[in-house]
Design an enzyme around this catalytic site. Structure first.
Site, mmCIF file in Angstrom:
data_model
loop_
_atom_site.group_PDB
_atom_site.id
_atom_site.type_symbol
_atom_site.label_atom_id
_atom_site.label_comp_id
_atom_site.label_asym_id
_atom_site.label_seq_id
_atom_site.Cartn_x
_atom_site.Cartn_y
_atom_site.Cartn_z
ATOM 1 N N ASP A 1 13.495 -19.463 -62.894
ATOM 2 C CA ASP A 1 14.504 -20.210 -62.134
ATOM 3 C C ASP A 1 14.066 -21.662 -62.071
ATOM 4 O O ASP A 1 12.989 -21.973 -61.552
ATOM 5 C CB ASP A 1 14.620 -19.629 -60.718
ATOM 6 C CG ASP A 1 15.750 -20.265 -59.902
ATOM 7 O OD1 ASP A 1 16.412 -21.190 -60.411
ATOM 8 O OD2 ASP A 1 15.954 -19.822 -58.748
ATOM 9 N N LYS B 1 9.404 -19.486 -60.505
ATOM 10 C CA LYS B 1 10.017 -20.809 -60.466
ATOM 11 C C LYS B 1 9.361 -21.666 -61.549
ATOM 12 O O LYS B 1 8.138 -21.579 -61.756
ATOM 13 C CB LYS B 1 9.783 -21.448 -59.098
ATOM 14 C CG LYS B 1 10.509 -20.727 -57.964
ATOM 15 C CD LYS B 1 12.005 -20.929 -58.051
ATOM 16 C CE LYS B 1 12.700 -20.311 -56.852
ATOM 17 N NZ LYS B 1 14.150 -20.554 -56.867
ATOM 18 N N SER C 1 11.044 -13.254 -56.142
ATOM 19 C CA SER C 1 11.049 -14.632 -56.597
ATOM 20 C C SER C 1 9.722 -15.240 -56.173
ATOM 21 O O SER C 1 9.403 -15.261 -54.985
ATOM 22 C CB SER C 1 12.214 -15.370 -55.933
ATOM 23 O OG SER C 1 12.141 -16.754 -56.184
ATOM 24 N N GLU D 1 17.537 -19.188 -64.931
ATOM 25 C CA GLU D 1 18.480 -19.468 -63.842
ATOM 26 C C GLU D 1 18.602 -20.977 -63.623
ATOM 27 O O GLU D 1 17.589 -21.676 -63.537
ATOM 28 C CB GLU D 1 17.937 -18.777 -62.577
ATOM 29 C CG GLU D 1 18.880 -18.770 -61.385
ATOM 30 C CD GLU D 1 18.264 -17.994 -60.210
ATOM 31 O OE1 GLU D 1 17.362 -17.151 -60.426
ATOM 32 O OE2 GLU D 1 18.679 -18.254 -59.072
ATOM 33 N N GLY E 1 18.409 -14.710 -52.955
ATOM 34 C CA GLY E 1 17.833 -14.785 -51.612
ATOM 35 C C GLY E 1 17.622 -16.222 -51.215
ATOM 36 O O GLY E 1 17.582 -17.120 -52.065
ATOM 37 N N LYS F 1 24.898 -15.487 -53.934
ATOM 38 C CA LYS F 1 24.321 -15.667 -52.595
ATOM 39 C C LYS F 1 25.495 -15.756 -51.653
ATOM 40 O O LYS F 1 26.363 -16.632 -51.813
ATOM 41 C CB LYS F 1 23.499 -16.950 -52.526
ATOM 42 C CG LYS F 1 22.186 -16.873 -53.301
ATOM 43 C CD LYS F 1 21.410 -18.161 -53.221
ATOM 44 C CE LYS F 1 20.117 -18.053 -54.017
ATOM 45 N NZ LYS F 1 19.508 -19.372 -54.253
ATOM 46 N N ASP G 1 23.303 -20.223 -60.438
ATOM 47 C CA ASP G 1 23.112 -20.055 -58.995
ATOM 48 C C ASP G 1 23.852 -21.217 -58.307
ATOM 49 O O ASP G 1 25.032 -21.094 -57.941
ATOM 50 C CB ASP G 1 21.593 -20.052 -58.701
ATOM 51 C CG ASP G 1 21.227 -20.064 -57.220
ATOM 52 O OD1 ASP G 1 22.131 -20.183 -56.371
ATOM 53 O OD2 ASP G 1 20.027 -19.963 -56.879
ATOM 54 N N LYS H 1 10.532 -12.913 -60.978
ATOM 55 C CA LYS H 1 11.138 -14.221 -61.312
ATOM 56 C C LYS H 1 10.157 -15.289 -60.882
ATOM 57 O O LYS H 1 9.632 -15.236 -59.773
ATOM 58 C CB LYS H 1 12.468 -14.351 -60.579
ATOM 59 C CG LYS H 1 12.942 -15.766 -60.269
ATOM 60 C CD LYS H 1 14.331 -15.741 -59.640
ATOM 61 C CE LYS H 1 14.514 -16.877 -58.632
ATOM 62 N NZ LYS H 1 15.818 -16.795 -57.942
#
Ligand code: OSB
Ligand code: MG
Length: 371
Positions: A188, A163, A135, A213, A290, A262, A238, A161
């Site tokens: 995400d 952000k 990420s 996400e 994570g 998670k 998530d 991934k």
């Protein structure tokens, strides 16, 4: 298992590189660690609550008193046969799942040690290696992001991934896809968009993403179902998924096709296993998220990722991406093919470095039954 004592610690660890999401940038982490001493072994757990209530309502200053006043006494006053029994013991407390998970997972860790079994087998895992992704946070410039991606691909990671947020999304994706047309890529948003931005979000479909996400509100499932109908790209939830019932609703409502599990967000290994079962029953893949964990939480994520429904690469990556020195030995290493190998050693297979933890500790408190 008769728990002799429970110790809560706060440690302070600077990150090797800042991490930025749509809700802000962090340069270091305060992490709550909990250990349970039981029948000569010490089980460890990590509370993934952040320094601030930005990702979730929980943060370290809610987790500490919740454990102290409610969860630790509940555990000390009863005898549990397994980690699996903790969830029922904590059920009277509403929410506070990250606090619950820290303690429950420490009991699972102790149980694995007492049974001389690898934690991953105790959890029901079957895969001997797990596949890793990374990420990557929002950077100061797109060029910095491209450099980071190049480095992670060279290290072998199997899914990237990034952000995203308004202003750091389509333009950045253009640049990434121009350089790497075929990599497994996802984004995400950490709830950075609203349903009014549907037309904008539909433009993400052009980039052949594995998933988007949590595009919408952290406390919404239904509106994600409205959005999913209008997107080709699969939504992964998530923040919205707190337990197995949420997962079932989200999959039944077709609010997402993929779930990020998670263990802290859902309240511990027991509930994480239930979410996994729900996803299996819908034939939906899951992957392990994570929370910038230290080695203790990281080792737990590795164990959880061995369950067979974890079919997509997780945000479980090498210690050195986060820490100059981790608090476990060996540190988590990812092989050049982007996988982590599981060991047959009892417990997590990693040794907790208590001397290192001592140096990082800024507060500590031990709880025992008062006689
Ligand atoms: O949304 O997955 C998230 C980190 C902190 C809070 C939320 C998230 C994340 C990550 C980091 O994406 C994953 C990791 O590398 O640990
Ligand atoms: Mg996320």
């Amino acid at each position: 298992m008769k728990i002799d004592s429970i110790t809560l610690r706060e440690i302070h660890m600077p990150l090797v590189h800042f991490f930025e999401t749509s809700f802000g940038r962090v340069h270091s982490r305060s992490i709550l660690l909990v250990n349970v001493d039981v029948q000569g072994v010490r089980g460890w757990g990590e509370c993934v609550a952040g320094d601030d209530p930005f990702y979730s309502p929980e943060w370290i200053e809610t987790a500490w008193p919740t454990i102290k006043k409610y969860l630790a006494p509940a555990l000390l006053q009863s005898e549990v046969a397994s980690g699996r029994e903790c969830a029922a013991l904590f059920a009277r407390v509403r929410g506070h799942r990250m606090a619950k998970a820290a303690l429950e997972n420490a009991v699972w860790d102790a149980e694995a040690q007492l049974k001389q079994q690898p934690l991953w087998r105790l959890l029901g895992g079957s895969c001997r290696e797990i596949v890793c992704g990374v990420s990557i946070g929002i950077q100061d410039s797109p060029e910095q992001l491209l450099d980071k991606i190049a480095g992670e691909l060279a290290a072998g990671y199997r899914r990237i991934k990034i952000k995203v947020k308004p202003g750091w999304d389509l333009g950045v994706l253009e640049k990434v896809r121009a350089r790497w047309a075929d990599i497994l890529l996802s984004v995400d948003a950490n709830s950075a968009y609203t349903l009014d931005e549907t037309e904008h979000l539909r433009k993400f479909d052009a980039f052949n993403l594995l998933m988007i996400e949590q595009p919408l509100w952290n406390d919404e499932i239904y509106l994600h179902a409205r959005l999913q109908k209008l997107l080709r790209t699969s939504i992964c939830l998530d923040e919205s998924i707190h337990h197995a019932r949420d997962a079932n609703f989200a999959l039944e409502a077709e609010a997402c096709r993929i779930i990020n599990i998670k263990v802290g967000r859902v309240g511990g290994f027991t509930e994480a296993i239930s979410v996994h079962e729900v996803a299996q029953s819908h034939n939906a893949p899951v992957w392990c998220g994570g929370m910038l964990e230290s080695g203790i939480g990281r080792a737990h994520n590795i164990a959880l990722s061995t369950l067979e429904g974890f079919r997509l690469p997780g945000d479980v990556s090498a210690s050195k991406r986060y820490w100059k020195q981790d608090i476990i030995e060996p540190e988590v290493e990812v092989r050049s093919d982007g996988t982590i190998a599981l060991s047959d050693a009892p417990g997590t297979g990693y040794r907790v470095l208590e001397d290192v933890i001592d140096k990082l500790t800024v507060r500590e408190e031990t709880f025992r039954l008062k006689h």
